[in-house]
Scaffold this motif. Sequence first.
Motif, short mmCIF file in Angstrom:
data_model
loop_
_atom_site.label_atom_id
_atom_site.label_comp_id
_atom_site.label_asym_id
_atom_site.label_seq_id
_atom_site.Cartn_x
_atom_site.Cartn_y
_atom_site.Cartn_z
N LEU A 138 6.39 0.40 0.03
CA LEU A 138 6.63 -0.94 0.57
C LEU A 138 5.34 -1.56 1.09
N SER A 139 4.50 -0.77 1.71
CA SER A 139 3.23 -1.29 2.23
C SER A 139 2.37 -1.86 1.12
N ALA A 140 2.28 -1.13 0.01
CA ALA A 140 1.48 -1.61 -1.13
C ALA A 140 2.08 -2.89 -1.70
N TRP A 141 3.41 -2.95 -1.77
CA TRP A 141 4.08 -4.14 -2.30
C TRP A 141 3.80 -5.35 -1.41
N VAL A 142 3.88 -5.18 -0.09
CA VAL A 142 3.59 -6.27 0.85
C VAL A 142 2.13 -6.69 0.71
N GLY A 143 1.24 -5.71 0.56
CA GLY A 143 -0.18 -6.03 0.41
C GLY A 143 -0.45 -6.89 -0.81
N GLU A 144 0.23 -6.60 -1.91
CA GLU A 144 0.05 -7.41 -3.12
C GLU A 144 0.50 -8.85 -2.89
#
Length: 665
Positions: A522-528
């Motif tokens: 989820l963190s990577a998705w939010v970062g994108e």
Amino acid sequence: MDSPTSSHGQNMNHSSSEKEEPVMNNGWTVSTPGNFEMILTSDYPGEDNEVSADTSDCEANGEDNDRIPSKAQSSTETVEVEEENTTHEGLTLAQHLFSSWYIVLTILLPIILLPLNFCFSEKYKSQGRCAYVIILMAVFWTTEALPLSVTSLLPVVLLPALGVMRARDVSALYFNDTSMLFVGGLVVAIAVEVWDVHRRIALLVLKVVGAEPKRLLLGIVLVTWFLSMWISNTATAAMMMTIVSALLSQFKQVGDQAIQVKYSAPSNDSEGVDGHLGEDESSKIKADQAEADAKHERLTKAISLAVAYSANIGGIASLTGTGPNLVFFAAANELFREYGMTSPVNFATWLVYCLPLAFIAVLLMWGWLIFYYLRCRGCCVLCGCGDVSDPEAIKRVQSTLSQEYVNLGPVTYAQGSVLCCFVALVVGWITRNLGGGAGWGEWFPNGFVSDSTPSTLAAIMLFVLPSSLPEVFKRRVNTHASYSRIEPLMSWKHIHEKMPWSLYLLLGGGFAIAAASQESGLSAWVGERLLVLQNLNHWAILLIICYITIFATEITSNTAIATLLMPILSQMALSLRVNPLFFMYPAAIATSFAFMLPVATPPNAIIFSHGTVKVIDMVKTGIFLNLVCVPLLLFATATWGNAFFHFDSNPSGFLKNISESVYDS
């Protein structure tokens, strides 16, 4: 210690419109000035500590108040009042149903958000389920449908049930090295409270600075600020209010006596035919009394707000000062460890960045209060002039301070021992890692000791060192004499009563959702998704983040806000190829700049409960501090903070791993 009162379904009827309505938020119920007591659950030792304080004194400091009924009597009176309300007034059906709002929210919200678990494709299924848990916790934390610590337990149930993380992995996150750092520091802080060391320090400093209002206010500000660096912000504010209440009463008495003396021998011209004062003289007395009351009211508000604001600001000066500091500390350590690096944040480096910032902020706050309430202008700020400086009042207040300090008696063996442990702990924290291969931490294998090591050792020693010097060291042993039992400085009863156990659940819940965000992707998705901000100036982004944080924490727990923000800000920084500390560090500090509302922090609530400050006073005074503290924070970040932490450069470890992840994708 009284248990926290529930904020659900309470009947709050007030017969007088002049009383302030109780404020309920962040797990605290703040009684109005007309009620008997205030019970707080804060979010540190601050703030998830339980403190019971009446409207004029603090029970935790051993101060008795004859005006306050006994606990049994108070309970009986409470039951009688409740029965009377039920019989004569009662609740309407609508009010009765509305009092169960938390039950409805607790049941309906998980059902409403349930589609998040199924509306995503297989690729994003884990991210959706993690988002479901985080949104649920965010709403519960904000509305306090459940106590903060209870909401923090949801990851133990939901993350394993939804297949995001194993139960044993989630549970293991609730107590770690950061928690042990807090345990040790708080045990020492509790010892300082138990043996009244903080009260002795406060009275000594106030006695030295003098009783002239502006200098007295400065002394109160500095003492509260310093003590809240090390012990509970809540306990510091409560203890300081017991001291300043006595001082303010002296100012009031002297002012009233001065008016009585002035008009005690009226001239014949001013007397009426019956020997009483004429209308002109009576009007003069009323005008002088009104002016004296107005001056005293301004002084009271200035000193009361100074206690609350200084406690809030002092919490940012040290790593263990308040909950959000530790949330950030744990998040930074985990982030750097994940990328194979060591976080530059420790107790000593925290002082480099935050101690000057907190000191400047507290002086700015002091200047604003004497400008706004004491009506001081220009050089009046630095000298003893001004219309509030009454020599007789100053003399009486100085005498009160001296007498209060004398009443403490000489420094006891126990107080000296606690003070030595406290100083040794601070020195141990500062000297563990001095940079450049210096510090006692270099004596051990790399990574084997941390700031939790000296704090835990200091806590253990408090249970070993005696509270009094054994008689054998004071005089020749007499086998026929009777001796008292040797007791340690601390007992587990003190820890059981004063330790904010619920805070560890709150911190653990933050650790759990941070780990779940990382593991689920989820963190990577939010970062994108946050890459849309890449064309915006990074300083502008930081400015927006800090202002949003400051105003959000006015109505929500600052620890909860920090817990929610840290994972988001770290991924935003990585996506924008910015040093994660650049966003995370200032945002964590900004959560403590809450000056506008009683519900914002426990110190604010304590001051409000005394009835000397209204909500509008806090809003008018606090909004200026809210606005100016953010530019001050950015200035500190751009100058000495950047010089030490290099916020303007991204560590190579982050860039390397980001490049590899982009290449692999």
